[in-house]
Scaffold this motif. Structure first.
Motif, short mmCIF file in Angstrom:
data_model
loop_
_atom_site.label_atom_id
_atom_site.label_comp_id
_atom_site.label_asym_id
_atom_site.label_seq_id
_atom_site.Cartn_x
_atom_site.Cartn_y
_atom_site.Cartn_z
N ASP A 38 -5.22 -17.85 0.41
CA ASP A 38 -4.39 -18.65 1.32
C ASP A 38 -2.95 -18.17 1.28
O ASP A 38 -2.29 -18.05 2.32
CB ASP A 38 -4.44 -20.13 0.92
CG ASP A 38 -5.81 -20.75 1.13
OD1 ASP A 38 -6.52 -20.30 2.04
OD2 ASP A 38 -6.15 -21.67 0.38
N LEU A 39 -2.46 -17.93 0.06
CA LEU A 39 -1.08 -17.47 -0.10
C LEU A 39 -0.87 -16.13 0.59
O LEU A 39 0.13 -15.90 1.27
CB LEU A 39 -0.74 -17.37 -1.60
CG LEU A 39 0.66 -16.83 -1.95
CD1 LEU A 39 1.74 -17.66 -1.28
CD2 LEU A 39 0.84 -16.82 -3.47
N LYS A 40 -1.85 -15.24 0.46
CA LYS A 40 -1.75 -13.93 1.11
C LYS A 40 -1.71 -14.06 2.63
O LYS A 40 -0.99 -13.33 3.32
CB LYS A 40 -2.92 -13.04 0.69
CG LYS A 40 -2.83 -12.54 -0.75
CD LYS A 40 -3.96 -11.59 -1.08
CE LYS A 40 -3.81 -10.99 -2.47
NZ LYS A 40 -4.88 -10.02 -2.78
N SER A 41 -2.48 -15.02 3.16
CA SER A 41 -2.49 -15.21 4.61
C SER A 41 -1.13 -15.67 5.12
O SER A 41 -0.69 -15.27 6.20
CB SER A 41 -3.57 -16.25 4.98
OG SER A 41 -4.85 -15.76 4.66
N LEU A 42 -0.46 -16.53 4.33
CA LEU A 42 0.87 -16.99 4.72
C LEU A 42 1.90 -15.88 4.62
O LEU A 42 2.89 -15.86 5.35
CB LEU A 42 1.29 -18.16 3.82
CG LEU A 42 0.51 -19.47 4.00
CD1 LEU A 42 0.93 -20.49 2.96
CD2 LEU A 42 0.70 -20.04 5.39
N LEU A 43 1.66 -14.94 3.71
CA LEU A 43 2.61 -13.84 3.52
C LEU A 43 2.47 -12.76 4.59
O LEU A 43 3.43 -12.02 4.85
CB LEU A 43 2.39 -13.21 2.13
CG LEU A 43 2.90 -14.03 0.95
CD1 LEU A 43 2.38 -13.44 -0.36
CD2 LEU A 43 4.42 -14.08 0.93
N GLN A 44 1.31 -12.67 5.22
CA GLN A 44 1.08 -11.58 6.19
C GLN A 44 2.12 -11.53 7.31
O GLN A 44 2.72 -10.48 7.54
CB GLN A 44 -0.32 -11.67 6.77
CG GLN A 44 -0.61 -10.55 7.78
CD GLN A 44 -2.05 -10.57 8.28
OE1 GLN A 44 -2.87 -11.32 7.79
NE2 GLN A 44 -2.34 -9.75 9.27
N PRO A 45 2.40 -12.67 8.02
CA PRO A 45 3.38 -12.57 9.11
C PRO A 45 4.82 -12.38 8.62
O PRO A 45 5.68 -12.00 9.40
CB PRO A 45 3.22 -13.93 9.83
CG PRO A 45 2.66 -14.84 8.80
CD PRO A 45 1.77 -13.99 7.95
#
Length: 379
Positions: A38-45
């Motif tokens: 989840d944290l990685k998904s938030l970091l992508q953009p």
């Protein structure tokens, strides 16, 4: 199946994790029960690095994607380092601190003469302008900018994409109206306050399809938002918004709305007029209920409502939103017993299970296990 929103579920209060990347610190707010994925998904953009290319390290240990932040001892205020793998990024990829430093040193090697430095910078700026005009893409993310360079406005109608994310920009001036052909505008992670955006000028950009203002200091949107009738994506997460304007209902082409991590207490009933909506993320707000007009969103496929004060859903949601297959209710007071009483629950549950099975089959068949799959969180 895990009950979404059960009061007995683990603590879902929000924590803030400080992620260090490319010489900057990115504050990310999410639940301690969220996974590392989840944290990685938030970091992508925010970083342009896709989750598969991210390695997160805390206290000298690499964090496992499937583990929760709590189990990895990542708590409020924890510092996490992000290391990006080469090639696994979007667009031009992450701009590293070393690249900026190297280019600066190169400019300063011309015999130490100030006039020569100025001449070199002029040439570089001219070349940069020519490139922007020929490609239509202005990529200035993570450039330590406090204001938009004048060369950008000089490109005029040649610009189709403007990325100013991860800077220190405080103002979007009237000059933006010069970019009449602009399709996509990215202003993520800046210092933009209410009153510092020329909304009248922004509303003149009739070709704008993507507007991203994530992670700024905005508390309200004006009614002029409704004039951006070509808008397909609106990203306004991680601000301080308390509401959305009634005029949002005029955005007939809007497909994706991300307004998570704000302070929104209610939504206008006009949102039911945005019948092109496919995905809505309202996670981590202060919503107590949703308008019944949500049932008008017949194309809706994904609805994220994690960490809100919801106790029920619109009565026609499952019956009328016949394509809905993803529903995240963790951190709410809505239990499966409540959901089973909503008309159309059985059909929704079948779609959800079918989607989950297809994703499992895809992962097994392709060997891809880290992206794009339903991991059982939410419904």
């Amino acid at each position: 199946m895990e009950v979404a929103g059960d009061k007995s579920s683990p603590d879902s209060s929000t924590i803030t994790v400080h992620v260090k990347f490319s010489g900057r610190t990115l504050p990310i707010s999410l639940s301690p029960d969220s996974t590392v994925r989840d944290l990685k998904s938030l970091l992508q953009p925010l970083t342009n690095v896709i989750p598969r290319g991210q390695k997160l390290i805390s206290k000298g240990k690499v964090l496992a994607d499937s583990s929760s932040l709590k189990s990895q001892q990542v708590t409020d205020g924890s510092k996490v380092m992000l290391i990006a793998s080469q090639g696994l990024h979007q667009g031009d990829g992450p701009i590293t601190k070393e690249v900026t430093s190297s280019s600066t040193n190169t400019r300063r090697t011309f015999n130490g003469k100030q006039s020569q430095i100025h001449k070199t910078e002029t040439v570089l700026n001219r070349n940069r302008c020519d490139r922007w005009k020929s490609t239509g893409v202005v990529a200035l993310s993570e450039c330590q900018l406090k204001e938009v360079p004048d060369e950008v406005w000089a490109c005029g109608s040649s610009v189709r994409v403007l990325d100013l994310g991860n800077n220190f920009i405080q103002e979007v001036s009237i000059k933006i109206s010069a970019l009449k052909s602009l399709n996509k505008l990215f202003l993520n992670a800046n210092d933009i306050l209410d009153g510092k955006i020329s909304w009248e000028s922004l509303s003149s950009l009739k070709s704008l399809t993507v507007l991203s203002l994530n992670q700024n200091q905005l508390t309200a949107f004006p009614s002029t938002l409704g004039t951006l009738t070509s808008l397909c994506q609106l990203h306004i997460a991680n601000n301080k918004l308390t509401s959305l304007p009634e005029e949002i209902g005029l955005l007939k082409q809007l497909q994706i709305l991300n307004a998570s991590n704000n302070r929104i207490t209610s939504l206008p009933s006009s949102i039911g007029n945005c019948q092109s909506l496919i995905e809505i993320d309202l996670s981590s707000n202060l919503l107590a209920e949703l308008p019944e007009t949500f049932g008008n969103l017949h194309n809706l496929k994904a609805l994220h409502l994690r960490n809100n004060g919801l106790k029920s859903l619109p009565s026609t949601l499952f019956k009328m939103c016949s394509q809905l297959s993803t529903l995240d209710l963790h951190g709410t007071e809505i239990t499966n017993d409540v959901l089973r009483q909503v008309e159309g629950w059985e059909e929704f549950d079948e779609r959800r299970r079918s989607k989950h099975q297809k994703q499992l089959d895809f992962r097994v068949g392709s060997g891809v296990f880290d992206e794009g799959a339903d991991d059982g969180r939410g419904l």
